[in-house]
Each structure stands twice: as structure tokens, then as C-alpha cells.
Design a protein around this motif. Structure first.
Motif, mmCIF file in Angstrom:
data_model
loop_
_atom_site.group_PDB
_atom_site.id
_atom_site.type_symbol
_atom_site.label_atom_id
_atom_site.label_comp_id
_atom_site.label_asym_id
_atom_site.label_seq_id
_atom_site.Cartn_x
_atom_site.Cartn_y
_atom_site.Cartn_z
ATOM 1 N N HIS A 1 -48.726 13.829 27.900
ATOM 2 C CA HIS A 1 -49.718 14.815 28.346
ATOM 3 C C HIS A 1 -50.197 14.496 29.760
ATOM 4 C CE1 HIS A 1 -49.903 16.980 24.588
ATOM 5 N NE2 HIS A 1 -50.108 15.854 23.923
ATOM 6 N N GLY A 2 -49.242 14.083 30.603
ATOM 7 C CA GLY A 2 -49.534 13.823 32.004
ATOM 8 C C GLY A 2 -50.192 12.486 32.283
ATOM 9 N N LYS A 3 -50.383 11.662 31.254
ATOM 10 C CA LYS A 3 -51.044 10.370 31.427
ATOM 11 C C LYS A 3 -50.058 9.232 31.207
ATOM 12 C CE LYS A 3 -54.611 7.784 32.176
ATOM 13 N NZ LYS A 3 -55.442 7.872 33.394
ATOM 14 N N ARG A 4 -50.045 8.279 32.114
ATOM 15 C CA ARG A 4 -49.218 7.090 31.960
ATOM 16 C C ARG A 4 -49.890 6.141 30.989
ATOM 17 N NH1 ARG A 4 -43.993 5.526 32.410
ATOM 18 N NH2 ARG A 4 -43.849 3.289 32.811
ATOM 19 N N VAL A 5 -49.170 5.734 29.937
ATOM 20 C CA VAL A 5 -49.768 4.878 28.916
ATOM 21 C C VAL A 5 -48.842 3.714 28.574
ATOM 22 C CG1 VAL A 5 -51.155 6.700 27.871
ATOM 23 C CG2 VAL A 5 -48.844 6.277 27.023
ATOM 24 N N ILE A 6 -49.451 2.591 28.221
ATOM 25 C CA ILE A 6 -48.753 1.462 27.619
ATOM 26 C C ILE A 6 -49.297 1.345 26.201
ATOM 27 C CG2 ILE A 6 -48.374 -1.028 27.653
ATOM 28 C CD1 ILE A 6 -48.760 -0.961 30.682
ATOM 29 N N VAL A 7 -48.432 1.469 25.224
ATOM 30 C CA VAL A 7 -48.829 1.406 23.824
ATOM 31 C C VAL A 7 -48.375 0.065 23.268
ATOM 32 C CG1 VAL A 7 -48.588 2.436 21.536
ATOM 33 C CG2 VAL A 7 -48.724 3.905 23.561
ATOM 34 N N ILE A 8 -49.314 -0.662 22.655
ATOM 35 C CA ILE A 8 -49.025 -1.993 22.114
ATOM 36 C C ILE A 8 -49.061 -1.938 20.594
ATOM 37 C CG2 ILE A 8 -49.804 -4.382 21.970
ATOM 38 C CD1 ILE A 8 -51.069 -2.881 24.960
ATOM 39 N N ASP A 9 -47.924 -2.205 19.972
ATOM 40 C CA ASP A 9 -47.787 -2.269 18.519
ATOM 41 C C ASP A 9 -48.125 -3.680 18.061
ATOM 42 O OD1 ASP A 9 -47.151 -1.534 15.933
ATOM 43 O OD2 ASP A 9 -45.006 -1.895 16.183
ATOM 44 N N THR A 10 -48.813 -3.801 16.945
ATOM 45 C CA THR A 10 -49.208 -5.124 16.457
ATOM 46 C C THR A 10 -48.882 -5.261 14.973
ATOM 47 O OG1 THR A 10 -51.461 -4.484 15.781
ATOM 48 C CG2 THR A 10 -51.153 -5.159 18.079
ATOM 49 N N PRO A 11 -48.711 -6.479 14.483
ATOM 50 C CA PRO A 11 -48.524 -6.679 13.034
ATOM 51 C C PRO A 11 -49.801 -6.358 12.285
ATOM 52 C CG PRO A 11 -48.704 -8.790 14.161
ATOM 53 C CD PRO A 11 -48.643 -7.756 15.229
ATOM 54 N N GLY A 12 -49.671 -5.761 11.112
ATOM 55 C CA GLY A 12 -50.837 -5.382 10.330
ATOM 56 C C GLY A 12 -51.510 -6.561 9.657
ATOM 57 N N VAL A 13 -52.815 -6.442 9.456
ATOM 58 C CA VAL A 13 -53.536 -7.467 8.703
ATOM 59 C C VAL A 13 -53.297 -7.247 7.218
ATOM 60 C CG1 VAL A 13 -55.298 -7.696 10.484
ATOM 61 C CG2 VAL A 13 -55.685 -6.122 8.592
ATOM 62 N N ILE A 14 -53.722 -8.178 6.385
ATOM 63 C CA ILE A 14 -53.366 -8.217 4.956
ATOM 64 C C ILE A 14 -51.833 -8.173 4.873
ATOM 65 C CG2 ILE A 14 -53.905 -7.345 2.657
ATOM 66 C CD1 ILE A 14 -56.383 -7.926 4.258
ATOM 67 N N ASN A 15 -51.219 -9.063 5.634
ATOM 68 C CA ASN A 15 -49.768 -9.058 5.824
ATOM 69 C C ASN A 15 -49.065 -9.760 4.663
ATOM 70 O OD1 ASN A 15 -47.069 -9.920 7.185
ATOM 71 N ND2 ASN A 15 -48.030 -8.562 8.696
ATOM 72 N N ASN A 16 -47.940 -9.192 4.219
ATOM 73 C CA ASN A 16 -47.213 -9.788 3.093
ATOM 74 C C ASN A 16 -45.991 -10.587 3.544
ATOM 75 O OD1 ASN A 16 -45.658 -7.619 3.895
ATOM 76 N ND2 ASN A 16 -46.084 -6.402 2.050
ATOM 77 N N VAL A 17 -45.854 -10.786 4.837
ATOM 78 C CA VAL A 17 -44.743 -11.581 5.366
ATOM 79 C C VAL A 17 -45.269 -12.817 6.100
ATOM 80 C CG1 VAL A 17 -42.780 -11.612 6.947
ATOM 81 C CG2 VAL A 17 -43.203 -9.586 5.538
ATOM 82 N N LYS A 18 -46.286 -12.630 6.927
ATOM 83 C CA LYS A 18 -46.879 -13.726 7.693
ATOM 84 C C LYS A 18 -48.282 -14.030 7.175
ATOM 85 C CE LYS A 18 -43.679 -14.516 10.856
ATOM 86 N NZ LYS A 18 -43.069 -15.851 11.067
ATOM 87 N N CYS A 19 -48.713 -15.282 7.321
ATOM 88 C CA CYS A 19 -50.045 -15.657 6.856
ATOM 89 C C CYS A 19 -51.107 -15.076 7.791
ATOM 90 C CB CYS A 19 -50.179 -17.175 6.770
ATOM 91 S SG CYS A 19 -50.085 -18.045 8.335
ATOM 92 N N GLN A 20 -52.331 -14.973 7.283
ATOM 93 C CA GLN A 20 -53.396 -14.336 8.045
ATOM 94 C C GLN A 20 -53.728 -15.096 9.321
ATOM 95 O OE1 GLN A 20 -54.641 -11.238 7.135
ATOM 96 N NE2 GLN A 20 -55.397 -11.368 9.233
ATOM 97 N N GLU A 21 -53.609 -16.427 9.299
ATOM 98 C CA GLU A 21 -53.891 -17.222 10.496
ATOM 99 C C GLU A 21 -52.937 -16.852 11.637
ATOM 100 O OE1 GLU A 21 -55.662 -19.249 7.082
ATOM 101 O OE2 GLU A 21 -53.661 -18.439 7.450
ATOM 102 N N TYR A 22 -51.670 -16.642 11.289
ATOM 103 C CA TYR A 22 -50.692 -16.226 12.301
ATOM 104 C C TYR A 22 -51.043 -14.846 12.849
ATOM 105 C CZ TYR A 22 -46.357 -14.361 14.244
ATOM 106 O OH TYR A 22 -45.440 -13.770 15.073
ATOM 107 N N ILE A 23 -51.387 -13.908 11.953
ATOM 108 C CA ILE A 23 -51.707 -12.539 12.365
ATOM 109 C C ILE A 23 -52.932 -12.526 13.268
ATOM 110 C CG2 ILE A 23 -52.368 -10.237 11.575
ATOM 111 C CD1 ILE A 23 -49.463 -11.008 10.969
ATOM 112 N N ASP A 24 -53.978 -13.273 12.889
ATOM 113 C CA ASP A 24 -55.179 -13.337 13.714
ATOM 114 C C ASP A 24 -54.856 -13.846 15.108
ATOM 115 O OD1 ASP A 24 -56.628 -12.464 11.567
ATOM 116 O OD2 ASP A 24 -57.566 -14.388 11.113
ATOM 117 N N CYS A 25 -54.016 -14.869 15.168
ATOM 118 C CA CYS A 25 -53.634 -15.451 16.453
ATOM 119 C C CYS A 25 -52.844 -14.442 17.295
ATOM 120 C CB CYS A 25 -52.818 -16.717 16.223
ATOM 121 S SG CYS A 25 -52.480 -17.660 17.720
#
Length: 275
Positions: free
Chosen positions: A60-84
Motif C-alpha cells: 500500500h505504498g509503504k516500505r515495510v520490514i516484517v519480522i516473523d518470530t517463534p510463538g510462545v507456549i512452544n512445543n518444539v523449543k523451551c520457553q527460555e529459548y523463545i524468550d531469549c
């Protein structure tokens, strides 16, 4: 100073961080915002995204950088890793995001949803909601002619109503499909229209904050220290055992213990103070 910010406080480029619970559709939301398959996403009960990743584009005419992140309550990585990892996104994408998009799935909210939002709010601290807009995925579940605000008002539980209120009423919705817009779809329910409305809310956030990006120096610094500590502990552990021969379950347990220990060594991170 943000070099992309002009004298009037406006920013020529927005950095947008997507956060949410695992399987809420964070990566899908990123693809819909950018209008392309930028981030890996597929139907799975397990988390696909394990590290922060960025993609850019003009929307829509705007330059954007979109950052994807791992979700919390993660079933693959521990919460300490996700928080970090979430804390480090402030360091990786300095001088910080202009807005957060808190991604939720449109369904009857669960205790896990409430817990995930609380974890995110506690992690980023007191100014987080000033930079946040709520975005629901699976908008096709809305009744015909029903808006997301009507859904929140008439069907949303106290948790959702309070969250949207805390975010200044900034709430939007998108359908699950990120592909080309269905020409038979009503304009108001199309993803293109919804993203345009989302960007209007982000523009309000940017103006309300004078174009200044979100900062939390304590969270950023502590996250970096924890990661360095975890890397050192990992190297030590790998020198003691044959890491590659470990079964997947045992490997996950070892990694979890390392991240827990690294976090404990650097102290608890609760409601980090914004400097």
C-alpha cells in the motif's frame, strides 16, 4: 537515532514484529501482510518457526520490514529459548520495531491463549501495548456481515475485551488464505482491505510515539547475555557427550536444561524496565 525517521517524526520504513502463540498463524499473517510466500508455514500441530526472520516489501505504498518470530507456549523449543529469541529481535533489528502485531486465532479463547498473551506482555514490559495492534487470523469464521469489533463486543470474553481496550481499540482480522484476493469476496472482508486498515492503525501507533521505535534495553542486554551463556554451556556439553548420537527426545531435554541453566545464571527476567 533512527536514520529512517524524518524531521516531522514520520518514518520512511516501518519495522513490524509479529508475535503470538504457537499455531496462531504468525507466519501466515506475515505472508498476508507482504502479499507473498515470505515465511514458511504449513498446517502442523508443532511450531515451524524456530528463529526470528525478516522479509521486506512495499505494501500500500509503504516500505515495510516484517519480522516473523517463534510463538510462545512452544512445543518444539523451551520457553527460555523463545524468550531469549524474542528479546534478541530488538537487538537484531535495531533501533527497534515501530509496531508489534499480536496475532491471535479467531476461536473461543483458551487458558493457553491468555497465558501466551500474558507471557508476551510481561516479557516486553510496560510500553509494549502502546506499540501493539491485535490481528486475528481465520477471519472466515466470522458470521456474514459481522465485523471483528462486533465479534469482540458480542462474543469475546473479558480477556479479549480488555486486551483490545489496552491496545487503544486497534484490532483487525484476516482470512487464512494469503494468495491472490478472491474477486467474489466483499471488499470489507478481503485481505487487501484489512491490511490497509491494519496499516492505518500502525500509522497511528507511529505518530502517537513520535516515530520513535520501541526500546527495552534491559531485555535486549539480558537476552544477549543469556544466549552467550547458553552457547558456552552447549559447547561444554557437546565436548562431554556424542551430541549427534542423542535421540531426539534426549536432545530436546539436554537443550532445555542448558537454556534453563543459562537463564538462571543471568537471573530472572520479569517485566523488564524500559530505559
Amino acid at each position: 537515532m533512527d536514520r529512517n525517521r524524518s524531521m516531522d517524526g514520520a518514518s520512511s520504513e516501518w519495522r513490524i514484529v509479529l508475535v503470538g502463540k504457537t499455531t496462531s498463524g504468525i507466519s501466515t499473517a506475515g505472508n498476508i501482510i507482504l502479499g507473498k510466500a515470505a515465511f514458511e508455514c504449513k498446517a502442523s500441530p508443532n511450531s515451524i518457526t524456530k528463529t526470528c526472520a525478516q522479509e521486506s516489501g512495499t505494501v500500500h505504498g509503504k516500505r515495510v520490514i516484517v519480522i516473523d518470530t517463534p510463538g510462545v507456549i512452544n512445543n518444539v523449543k523451551c520457553q527460555e529459548y523463545i524468550d531469549c529469541e524474542l528479546g534478541l529481535c530488538l537487538f537484531k533489528y535495531a533501533p527497534g520495531p515501530h509496531a508489534f502485531v499480536l496475532v491471535l486465532k479467531l476461536h473461543n479463547e483458551t487458558k493457553e491463549d491468555v497465558e501466551a498473551v500474558k507471557k508476551i506482555k510481561d516479557l516486553f514490559g510496560q510500553n509494549f501495548l502502546k506499540y501493539t495492534v491485535v490481528l486475528f487470523t481465520c477471519g472466515d469464521r466470522l458470521d456474514k456481515n459481522e465485523t471483528i469489533k462486533e465479534y469482540i463486543e458480542n462474543k469475546g470474553q473479558k480477556f479479549l475485551k480488555e486486551l483490545v481496550l489496552e491496545c487503544g481499540g486497534r484490532v483487525h482480522v484476516i482470512d487464512e488464505d494469503w494468495s491472490e484476493e478472491n474477486v467474489s469476496r466483499d471488499k470489507e472482508r478481503s485481505n487487501s482491505f484489512q491490511i490497509e486498515q491494519l496499516f492505518a492503525s500502525i500509522e497511528t501507533i507511529v505518530k502517537n510515539n513520535g516515530g520513535h521505535p520501541f526500546k527495552n534495553k534491559q531485555l535486549q542486554d539480558v537476552s544477549w547475555e543469556i544466549k552467550k551463556e547458553a552457547q558456552q554451556l552447549l559447547l561444554m556439553r557437546q565436548s562431554e557427550i556424542d551430541w549427534k548420537e542423542l535421540p531426539e527426545k534426549k536432545l530436546k531435554e539436554e537443550e532445555q536444561q542448558i537454556w534453563k541453566k543459562a537463564t538462571e545464571m543471568k537471573g530472572e527476567r520479569k517485566s523488564c524496565i524500559v530505559f
